[in-house]
Design a protein around this motif. Structure first.
Motif, PDB file in Angstrom:
ATOM      1  N   MET A  20       0.784  -1.331  -0.124  1.00 18.10           N
ATOM      2  CA  MET A  20      -0.145  -0.027  -0.067  1.00 18.10           C
ATOM      3  C   MET A  20       0.867   1.128   0.036  1.00 18.10           C
ATOM      4  O   MET A  20       1.939   1.369   0.651  1.00 18.10           O
ATOM      5  CB  MET A  20      -0.833   0.037   1.165  1.00 18.10           C
ATOM      6  N   ARG A  60      -2.615  -1.113  -4.019  1.00 19.96           N
ATOM      7  CA  ARG A  60      -3.458  -0.019  -3.362  1.00 19.96           C
ATOM      8  C   ARG A  60      -2.706   1.233  -3.300  1.00 19.96           C
ATOM      9  O   ARG A  60      -1.612   1.186  -3.312  1.00 19.96           O
ATOM     10  CB  ARG A  60      -3.948  -0.327  -1.997  1.00 19.96           C
ATOM     11  N   TYR A  62      -3.195   5.076  -1.619  1.00 12.79           N
ATOM     12  CA  TYR A  62      -4.009   5.936  -0.934  1.00 12.79           C
ATOM     13  C   TYR A  62      -3.554   7.477  -1.075  1.00 12.79           C
ATOM     14  O   TYR A  62      -2.384   7.677  -0.969  1.00 12.79           O
ATOM     15  CB  TYR A  62      -3.831   5.741   0.628  1.00 12.79           C
ATOM     16  N   THR A 113     -15.720  -5.823  -8.698  1.00 13.91           N
ATOM     17  CA  THR A 113     -15.407  -4.296  -8.172  1.00 13.91           C
ATOM     18  C   THR A 113     -16.427  -3.339  -8.711  1.00 13.91           C
ATOM     19  O   THR A 113     -16.988  -2.519  -8.118  1.00 13.91           O
ATOM     20  CB  THR A 113     -14.127  -4.033  -8.376  1.00 13.91           C
ATOM     21  N   CYS A 143     -11.733   3.454  -5.986  1.00 13.46           N
ATOM     22  CA  CYS A 143     -12.682   2.729  -4.881  1.00 13.46           C
ATOM     23  C   CYS A 143     -12.775   3.628  -3.897  1.00 13.46           C
ATOM     24  O   CYS A 143     -12.096   4.530  -3.486  1.00 13.46           O
ATOM     25  CB  CYS A 143     -11.811   1.527  -4.469  1.00 13.46           C
ATOM     26  N   HIS A 145     -13.676   2.469  -1.008  1.00 18.23           N
ATOM     27  CA  HIS A 145     -13.065   1.787   0.154  1.00 18.23           C
ATOM     28  C   HIS A 145     -12.231   0.347  -0.288  1.00 18.23           C
ATOM     29  O   HIS A 145     -12.385   0.380  -1.387  1.00 18.23           O
ATOM     30  CB  HIS A 145     -14.117   1.424   1.205  1.00 18.23           C
ATOM     31  N   HIS A 146     -11.205   0.115   0.565  1.00 21.18           N
ATOM     32  CA  HIS A 146     -10.483  -1.028   0.198  1.00 21.18           C
ATOM     33  C   HIS A 146     -11.152  -2.129   0.321  1.00 21.18           C
ATOM     34  O   HIS A 146     -10.282  -3.109   0.540  1.00 21.18           O
ATOM     35  CB  HIS A 146      -9.162  -0.913   0.731  1.00 21.18           C
ATOM     36  N   ALA A 151      -9.252  -4.317  -4.557  1.00 17.16           N
ATOM     37  CA  ALA A 151      -8.438  -3.683  -3.579  1.00 17.16           C
ATOM     38  C   ALA A 151      -8.007  -4.805  -2.443  1.00 17.16           C
ATOM     39  O   ALA A 151      -6.909  -4.610  -1.900  1.00 17.16           O
ATOM     40  CB  ALA A 151      -8.669  -2.449  -3.015  1.00 17.16           C
ATOM     41  N   GLU A 152      -8.831  -5.535  -2.397  1.00 15.65           N
ATOM     42  CA  GLU A 152      -8.793  -6.266  -0.939  1.00 15.65           C
ATOM     43  C   GLU A 152      -7.874  -7.748  -1.336  1.00 15.65           C
ATOM     44  O   GLU A 152      -7.213  -8.170  -0.764  1.00 15.65           O
ATOM     45  CB  GLU A 152     -10.196  -6.875  -0.494  1.00 15.65           C
ATOM     46  N   SER A 161      -5.739  -0.216  -7.323  1.00 14.51           N
ATOM     47  CA  SER A 161      -7.266   0.268  -6.904  1.00 14.51           C
ATOM     48  C   SER A 161      -6.673   1.670  -6.024  1.00 14.51           C
ATOM     49  O   SER A 161      -5.768   1.951  -5.183  1.00 14.51           O
ATOM     50  CB  SER A 161      -7.515  -0.487  -5.903  1.00 14.51           C
ATOM     51  N   MET A 163      -7.657   5.129  -3.379  1.00 10.56           N
ATOM     52  CA  MET A 163      -8.779   5.524  -2.663  1.00 10.56           C
ATOM     53  C   MET A 163      -7.942   7.092  -1.906  1.00 10.56           C
ATOM     54  O   MET A 163      -6.700   7.050  -2.012  1.00 10.56           O
ATOM     55  CB  MET A 163      -8.848   4.542  -1.396  1.00 10.56           C
ATOM     56  N   ASN A 178      -6.637  -4.070   8.310  1.00 12.17           N
ATOM     57  CA  ASN A 178      -6.199  -5.545   7.636  1.00 12.17           C
ATOM     58  C   ASN A 178      -5.849  -6.448   8.725  1.00 12.17           C
ATOM     59  O   ASN A 178      -5.489  -6.185   9.771  1.00 12.17           O
ATOM     60  CB  ASN A 178      -5.334  -5.261   6.430  1.00 12.17           C
TER      61      ASN A 178
END
Length: 222
Positions: A20, A60, A62, A113, A143, A145-146, A151-152, A161, A163, A178
């Motif tokens: 991330m 991911r 952010y 997704t 996204c 949210h993750h 993203a997950e 992804s 966010m 997580n």
């Protein structure tokens, strides 16, 4: 910012590692230069090295709200300029995926997704321009949210992804939401922020694309 209590060291579970990357800019005036010189090239590097088929690569991203729109546009333009082709060619930047099953899994997770509210910024489709090989477009998904499937899950392909977050506390909260000790990287113009948040995001600071194979997959979580 008040000090946070430290928790025991935790270890990354290998095949469940997802990197991330947290990006922030303290100055909107400086953000454009930072995007062009550091952030976008580093994110791009994650795609063109092994087609993102590496367990600690960035799936991911952010982004702080104030640089979100500008960075997404810069990254979209760079992603769409990536040259897809034969991995043996010296001009190729993005090669094929390892297996058909992998390609189908990526397509399935992206479909799920989108059904759950994700939005394609660019890419999202397989490439059928070649007689052999399993090619997929460099893909960016916005996204909310993750917990969305793209993203997950660890996709092992050229999918990112993205966010938003508002401040340092929220960034730490999101990255600790997580069950694994995940590899991470931080891009910020503030070294104090980098040092504080690096305890939360566990492993890499500032240059997450240049990790070495000998680096221990351990860290702290706060």
């Amino acid at each position: 910012m008040p000090a946070k209590a430290e928790q025991p060291d935790i270890k990354c579970p290998g095949n469940n590692t997802v990197e991330m990357r947290w990006c922030a800019s303290k100055s909107l005036d400086e953000s454009k230069a930072a995007l062009e010189k550091k952030l976008a090239p580093e994110t791009l590097k994650q795609w063109i090295e092994a087609t993102k088929q590496v367990c600690s690569t960035a799936y991911r991203l952010y982004l702080q709200e104030k640089i979100y729109a500008e960075y997404i546009e810069e990254l979209k333009n760079r992603a769409e300029a990536i040259k897809i082709g034969d991995p043996m060619s010296t001009t190729t930047q993005l090669g094929p995926l390892a297996t058909l099953n992998q390609l189908q899994n990526i397509e399935d997770k992206i479909k799920q997704t989108l059904e759950q509210g994700g939005r394609i910024i660019t890419g999202g489709k397989r490439v059928n321009d070649f007689k052999t090989g399993f090619y997929f477009e460099p893909t960016i998904i916005a996204c909310d949210h993750h917990s969305l499937p793209a993203a997950e899950n660890e996709l092992f392909g050229p999918v990112l992804s993205v966010m938003k977050f508002t401040d340092e506390d929220e960034a730490i909260k999101l990255m600790n939401d997580n069950t694994f000790g995940l590899a991470a990287g931080i891009f910020t113009e503030n070294n104090g922020i980098a040092m504080r948040v690096s305890k939360a995001c566990l492993l890499y600071t500032s240059d997450a694309a240049d990790e070495g194979l000998g680096v221990d997959l351990g860290g702290r979580r706060i």
